[in-house]
Enzyme design. Sequence first.
Site, short mmCIF file in Angstrom:
data_model
loop_
_atom_site.label_atom_id
_atom_site.label_comp_id
_atom_site.label_asym_id
_atom_site.label_seq_id
_atom_site.Cartn_x
_atom_site.Cartn_y
_atom_site.Cartn_z
N ASP A 54 19.43 14.22 9.44
CA ASP A 54 18.18 13.97 8.71
C ASP A 54 18.26 12.61 8.02
O ASP A 54 19.19 12.36 7.25
CB ASP A 54 17.96 15.07 7.67
CG ASP A 54 16.68 14.87 6.88
OD1 ASP A 54 15.64 15.40 7.30
OD2 ASP A 54 16.71 14.17 5.84
N TYR A 59 15.76 5.78 2.92
CA TYR A 59 17.17 6.04 2.63
C TYR A 59 18.07 4.85 2.95
O TYR A 59 19.18 4.75 2.42
CB TYR A 59 17.70 7.23 3.45
CG TYR A 59 17.08 8.57 3.16
CD1 TYR A 59 16.29 8.79 2.03
CD2 TYR A 59 17.29 9.64 4.03
CE1 TYR A 59 15.72 10.02 1.79
CE2 TYR A 59 16.72 10.88 3.79
CZ TYR A 59 15.93 11.06 2.67
OH TYR A 59 15.38 12.29 2.44
N LYS A 89 11.30 10.07 8.38
CA LYS A 89 10.13 10.31 7.54
C LYS A 89 9.35 9.02 7.26
O LYS A 89 9.93 7.94 7.16
CB LYS A 89 10.56 10.94 6.20
CG LYS A 89 11.49 12.14 6.36
CD LYS A 89 11.95 12.69 5.03
CE LYS A 89 13.04 13.72 5.21
NZ LYS A 89 14.35 13.12 5.49
N HIS A 122 6.66 11.92 4.25
CA HIS A 122 7.70 12.15 3.25
C HIS A 122 7.16 12.73 1.94
O HIS A 122 7.76 13.64 1.36
CB HIS A 122 8.44 10.83 2.98
CG HIS A 122 9.83 11.01 2.47
ND1 HIS A 122 10.83 10.08 2.68
CD2 HIS A 122 10.42 12.00 1.76
CE1 HIS A 122 11.95 10.50 2.13
NE2 HIS A 122 11.72 11.65 1.55
#
Length: 317
Positions: A54, A59, A89, A122
């Site tokens: 994931d 990120y 996302k 997200h």
Amino acid sequence: MSLSLNIPHVVLQWSSKQHNNMPVIGLGTASSPSPNDTKVAVLEAIKLGYRHIDTASVYGSEQPLGEAIAEALQLGLIASRDELFITSKLWCTDNFPHLVVPALNKTLQSLKLEYLDLYLVHWPIAVKPGNWEFPYPEEALASFDLEGVWKQMEECQKLGLTKCIGVSNFSRKKLENLLSFATIPPSVNQVEMNPTWHQKKLREYCKNKGIIITAYSPLGAAGTFWGSNDVLENELLKEIAEAHGKSVAQVSLRWLYELGITIAVKSYNKERMKQNLEIFNWSLTKDDYEKIDQVKQHKLMSNGPAKFVPDLWDEEN
């Protein structure tokens, strides 16, 4: 020895004739110390048997994840990219209809992949372009056109850029709104869930609507800016763990699994990554459930990525 064959999966509908198998536990890559740490951890995870990874554009882990996938193929750890289930996302600054497809193409470029298995909205928040500090101030927020964004998410699936689409951090009310116009319903809703945040009403709603829940921060996300030690240091959970000869983390993950919840769990420690997969050959008792029901409840992600959004959780927090 790889444990991947022992990890159960859930079936996500891809189209009327096709489906996608999502392993019930995946490696999370949020709050990564460095790109190299992510690459090393993903390679180790694949060796251990993880097949679901994931990530998200925000990120900063997409590029090292892509490098790890390429190296795993080169080393023969996997025979093909199709053995992996990759989730990413759409971030808030791309939460506008005209930016959805370009954002996914950028994600695929970072990952050096031709498609995702799952692409999620997200947050149900749109943020204006600009150099904003995080968490975003109220003036950074823009009107969120969910219907327009979702239409483009559906387009991403139709174009073959992702097999399945879904959402993250959506309340029941927001899901109800989405389902009122969606041609392709969301396969997944990824939300905060752990023994200190049970989300019973949302679980029931998603089950009735055929939406799979993926739990993030399943262990409380200790060590992150939003997390706490409240799960891992909980005395009731420690009692359960001791009775089974397991760790508190394993008890928490097993509880989610028994509830029918899929899991994205972040650890870059080899031994803990291994332990997090060792939850499938034992069970919790009725007494264990009664103890977990007594755990004090509180949400970690109270404000999400913005300082003030009045209806973010629609009073579900």
